[in-house]
Design an enzyme around this catalytic site. Structure first.
Site, PDB file in Angstrom:
ATOM      1  N   ALA A  66      66.636  31.593  76.202  1.00  0.00           N
ATOM      2  CA  ALA A  66      67.215  31.795  77.530  1.00  0.00           C
ATOM      3  C   ALA A  66      66.571  30.780  78.467  1.00  0.00           C
ATOM      4  O   ALA A  66      65.448  30.326  78.230  1.00  0.00           O
ATOM      5  CB  ALA A  66      66.940  33.215  78.001  1.00  0.00           C
ATOM      6  N   GLY A 111      66.245  33.590  72.752  1.00  0.00           N
ATOM      7  CA  GLY A 111      67.685  33.874  72.757  1.00  0.00           C
ATOM      8  C   GLY A 111      68.447  33.058  71.718  1.00  0.00           C
ATOM      9  O   GLY A 111      69.523  33.466  71.276  1.00  0.00           O
ATOM     10  N   GLU A 114      68.047  34.961  68.594  1.00  0.00           N
ATOM     11  CA  GLU A 114      68.891  36.158  68.745  1.00  0.00           C
ATOM     12  C   GLU A 114      70.378  35.824  68.576  1.00  0.00           C
ATOM     13  O   GLU A 114      71.139  36.612  68.013  1.00  0.00           O
ATOM     14  CB  GLU A 114      68.651  36.798  70.124  1.00  0.00           C
ATOM     15  CG  GLU A 114      67.244  37.373  70.254  1.00  0.00           C
ATOM     16  CD  GLU A 114      66.944  37.816  71.684  1.00  0.00           C
ATOM     17  OE1 GLU A 114      66.755  36.925  72.546  1.00  0.00           O
ATOM     18  OE2 GLU A 114      66.916  39.022  71.941  1.00  0.00           O
ATOM     19  N   GLU A 134      58.749  35.251  73.052  1.00  0.00           N
ATOM     20  CA  GLU A 134      58.789  35.884  74.380  1.00  0.00           C
ATOM     21  C   GLU A 134      57.441  36.417  74.839  1.00  0.00           C
ATOM     22  O   GLU A 134      57.111  36.335  76.021  1.00  0.00           O
ATOM     23  CB  GLU A 134      59.832  37.012  74.410  1.00  0.00           C
ATOM     24  CG  GLU A 134      61.275  36.543  74.427  1.00  0.00           C
ATOM     25  CD  GLU A 134      61.851  36.282  73.043  1.00  0.00           C
ATOM     26  OE1 GLU A 134      61.084  36.294  72.051  1.00  0.00           O
ATOM     27  OE2 GLU A 134      63.063  36.064  72.957  1.00  0.00           O
TER      28      GLU A 134
HETATM   29  N1  COA Z   1      64.499  27.231  79.207  1.00  0.00           N
HETATM   30  C1  COA Z   1      64.649  26.225  80.073  1.00  0.00           C
HETATM   31  N2  COA Z   1      64.410  24.942  79.770  1.00  0.00           N
HETATM   32  C2  COA Z   1      64.001  24.673  78.518  1.00  0.00           C
HETATM   33  C3  COA Z   1      63.826  25.681  77.549  1.00  0.00           C
HETATM   34  C4  COA Z   1      64.105  27.025  77.951  1.00  0.00           C
HETATM   35  N3  COA Z   1      64.002  28.033  77.086  1.00  0.00           N
HETATM   36  N4  COA Z   1      63.384  25.116  76.407  1.00  0.00           N
HETATM   37  C5  COA Z   1      63.319  23.795  76.646  1.00  0.00           C
HETATM   38  N5  COA Z   1      63.671  23.516  77.930  1.00  0.00           N
HETATM   39  C6  COA Z   1      63.726  22.224  78.602  1.00  0.00           C
HETATM   40  C7  COA Z   1      62.348  21.742  78.970  1.00  0.00           C
HETATM   41  O1  COA Z   1      61.911  22.325  80.180  1.00  0.00           O
HETATM   42  C8  COA Z   1      62.599  20.264  79.084  1.00  0.00           C
HETATM   43  O2  COA Z   1      63.257  20.002  80.302  1.00  0.00           O
HETATM   44  P1  COA Z   1      62.788  18.765  81.250  1.00  0.00           P
HETATM   45  O3  COA Z   1      63.005  17.534  80.405  1.00  0.00           O
HETATM   46  O4  COA Z   1      63.683  18.843  82.437  1.00  0.00           O
HETATM   47  O5  COA Z   1      61.329  18.993  81.538  1.00  0.00           O
HETATM   48  C9  COA Z   1      63.603  19.981  77.983  1.00  0.00           C
HETATM   49  O6  COA Z   1      64.220  21.245  77.696  1.00  0.00           O
HETATM   50  C10 COA Z   1      62.970  19.474  76.699  1.00  0.00           C
HETATM   51  O7  COA Z   1      61.985  20.399  76.278  1.00  0.00           O
HETATM   52  P2  COA Z   1      60.442  19.986  76.007  1.00  0.00           P
HETATM   53  O8  COA Z   1      59.597  21.220  76.196  1.00  0.00           O
HETATM   54  O9  COA Z   1      60.078  18.763  76.791  1.00  0.00           O
HETATM   55  O10 COA Z   1      60.534  19.599  74.453  1.00  0.00           O
HETATM   56  P3  COA Z   1      59.356  19.646  73.382  1.00  0.00           P
HETATM   57  O11 COA Z   1      59.885  18.945  72.181  1.00  0.00           O
HETATM   58  O12 COA Z   1      58.081  19.177  73.971  1.00  0.00           O
HETATM   59  O13 COA Z   1      59.172  21.204  73.040  1.00  0.00           O
HETATM   60  C11 COA Z   1      59.924  23.438  72.530  1.00  0.00           C
HETATM   61  C12 COA Z   1      60.216  21.916  72.411  1.00  0.00           C
HETATM   62  C13 COA Z   1      61.175  24.157  71.985  1.00  0.00           C
HETATM   63  C14 COA Z   1      58.724  23.814  71.649  1.00  0.00           C
HETATM   64  C15 COA Z   1      59.657  23.812  73.997  1.00  0.00           C
HETATM   65  O14 COA Z   1      60.700  23.285  74.788  1.00  0.00           O
HETATM   66  C16 COA Z   1      59.589  25.288  74.270  1.00  0.00           C
HETATM   67  O15 COA Z   1      58.592  25.915  73.947  1.00  0.00           O
HETATM   68  N6  COA Z   1      60.640  25.868  74.900  1.00  0.00           N
HETATM   69  C17 COA Z   1      60.665  27.241  75.318  1.00  0.00           C
HETATM   70  C18 COA Z   1      60.864  28.158  74.131  1.00  0.00           C
HETATM   71  C19 COA Z   1      60.831  29.609  74.593  1.00  0.00           C
HETATM   72  O16 COA Z   1      59.832  30.134  75.015  1.00  0.00           O
HETATM   73  N7  COA Z   1      61.992  30.267  74.455  1.00  0.00           N
HETATM   74  C20 COA Z   1      62.132  31.655  74.789  1.00  0.00           C
HETATM   75  C21 COA Z   1      62.586  31.827  76.191  1.00  0.00           C
HETATM   76  S1  COA Z   1      62.671  33.546  76.630  1.00  0.00           S
END
Ligand code: COA
Length: 258
Positions: A66, A111, A114, A134
Site C-alpha cells: 500500500a 498489499g 496480499e 507491516e
Molecule cells: N509506498 C509508497 N512508496 C513506495 C512504496 C510504498 N509501499 N514502496 C516503494 N515506494 C517508492 C519509494 O518511496 C521510492 O520513491 P521515490 O523514488 O520517490 O523516493 C520508489 O518507490 C523506489 O523505492 P526505493 O525504496 O527507492 O527502492 P529500493 O530498491 O531501495 O527498495 C523496497 C525497494 C521494496 C525494499 C523498498 O521500497 C520498501 O521497503 N518499500 C516499502 C515496502 C513496505 O513496507 N510495504 C508495505 C507497506 S504497508
C-alpha cells in the site's frame, strides 16, 4: 477502458492487467485500488475473457505494498475505510468467475503479497520476493493478509512471515505452496500466458465452476462443500459436459459453446 495506473490488454481469451506505477514500485494508492476494482468488474462482465493474468510493470516489483506516503496521515476512521476498500477490491478479484494467475515479477510486499494471495494461481520469477513487512511500520496487514496467508501456507509459516517480516524468495515460496511455479524472469509472462491459454482451452463453464466450488468449499464445512459440488457437477450434464464426454468417445476435440 483506459486507466492512469493500469494497462489492460486482451490476447484472445486471456486478459492481462498490469499495475503500472513502476517509479513507485507499483505501490497501491487509492486511485489504483479504485481502478483495480473497475478493471475486475469489467473482466467479470467480459464474456470473451476466460482467464486473467495480473502482473506489475518494470523489472523490480509486482507491488511494493500500500502507498505509505498516502497512508501516513490517515485518521483511524480513514484507515478503516482504506482497509475496507482494499479488502473489497481483493475480494472482488477472488470472486471473479474467471481464474486469475498472478505473474509475480519482483517484490510482492505488504498489499502486494496480499494481492497475489487473492489470485487463484501464482507464478513467480526467480527474482520475486514475498513479504509482509507491516510490523516494521508498526502496522498489520489491512487487505486480508492475516486471513488468507494462514489459510494458504499454514499458521506457523504465516506468523513467521508476519512477525519476523523476513522476505521469502521464489524457491522458498514454492516449497511453502505460496507459489505454484518458478521461472526465469524473461520466461515469466510467456509461462503465465501459456498456463492461461491451457486453462482457456478447457470447458469454460467447468473451469468457472471448479474455481467457484473449490473456493466456496474452503469457507464452509466438508458436507456442505460436497453438496455444492454435486449440484454444480450436475449442472454440467446435458450441456458442456455432454459435449466433452461425447467428443472423448468420438475421438475428437470438444466444441465448447459460450
Ligand atoms: N509506498 C509508497 N512508496 C513506495 C512504496 C510504498 N509501499 N514502496 C516503494 N515506494 C517508492 C519509494 O518511496 C521510492 O520513491 P521515490 O523514488 O520517490 O523516493 C520508489 O518507490 C523506489 O523505492 P526505493 O525504496 O527507492 O527502492 P529500493 O530498491 O531501495 O527498495 C523496497 C525497494 C521494496 C525494499 C523498498 O521500497 C520498501 O521497503 N518499500 C516499502 C515496502 C513496505 O513496507 N510495504 C508495505 C507497506 S504497508
Amino acid at each position: 477502458m483506459s486507466f492512469r495506473n493500469l494497462l489492460i490488454e486482451d490476447h484472445g481469451a486471456v486478459r492481462r492487467i498490469t499495475l503500472n506505477r513502476p517509479d513507485k514500485l507499483n505501490a497501491l494508492n487509492r486511485e489504483t485500488l479504485t481502478e483495480l476494482h473497475e478493471a475486475f468488474a469489467a473482466a467479470a462482465a467480459a464474456d470473451g475473457v476466460r482467464v486473467v493474468v495480473l502482473t506489475g510493470a518494470g523489472p523490480k516489483a509486482f507491488v511494493a505494498g500500500a502507498d505509505i506516503a498516502e497512508m501516513v496521515n490517515k485518521t483511524q476512521a480513514q484507515a478503516r475505510e482504506f482497509s475496507k476498500v482494499g479488502q473489497r477490491t481483493f475480494r472482488s478479484l477472488e470472486l471473479l468467475p474467471q481464474p486469475v494467475i498472478a505473474a509475480v515479477n519482483g517484490f510482492a510486499l505488504g498489499g502486494g503479497c496480499e494481492l497475489a494471495l487473492a489470485c487463484d494461481i501464482r507464478i513467480a520469477s526467480n527474482k520475486a520476493k514475498f513479504g509482509q513487512p507491516e510490523v516494521n511500520l508498526g502496522l498489520i496487514p489491512g487487505y486480508a493478509g492475516t486471513q488468507r496467508l494462514p489459510r494458504l501456507i499454514g499458521l506457523g509459516n504465516a506468523l513467521h512471515m508476519l512477525l519476523t517480516t523476513e522476505m521469502v524468495g521464489a524457491e522458498d515460496a514454492l516449497r511453502l505452496g505460496l507459489v505454484q511455479k518458478v521461472v526465469e524472469p524473461e520466461a515469466l509472462l510467456p509461462a503465465a500466458v501459456e498456463m492461461a491459454k491451457t486453462i482457456a482451452a478447457k470447458g469454460p463453464r467447468a473451469v468457472k465452476l471448479a474455481k467457484q466450488v473449490a473456493r466456496q468449499g474452503l469457507l464452509t464445512d466438508f458436507e456442505s462443500g460436497c453438496g455444492l459440488e454435486a449440484d454444480k457437477f450436475a449442472t454440467l450434464f446435458e450441456n458442456e459436459g455432454a459435449e466433452g464426454m461425447k467428443a472423448f468417445l468420438e475421438k475428437r476435440k470438444p466444441e465448447w459453446k459460450g
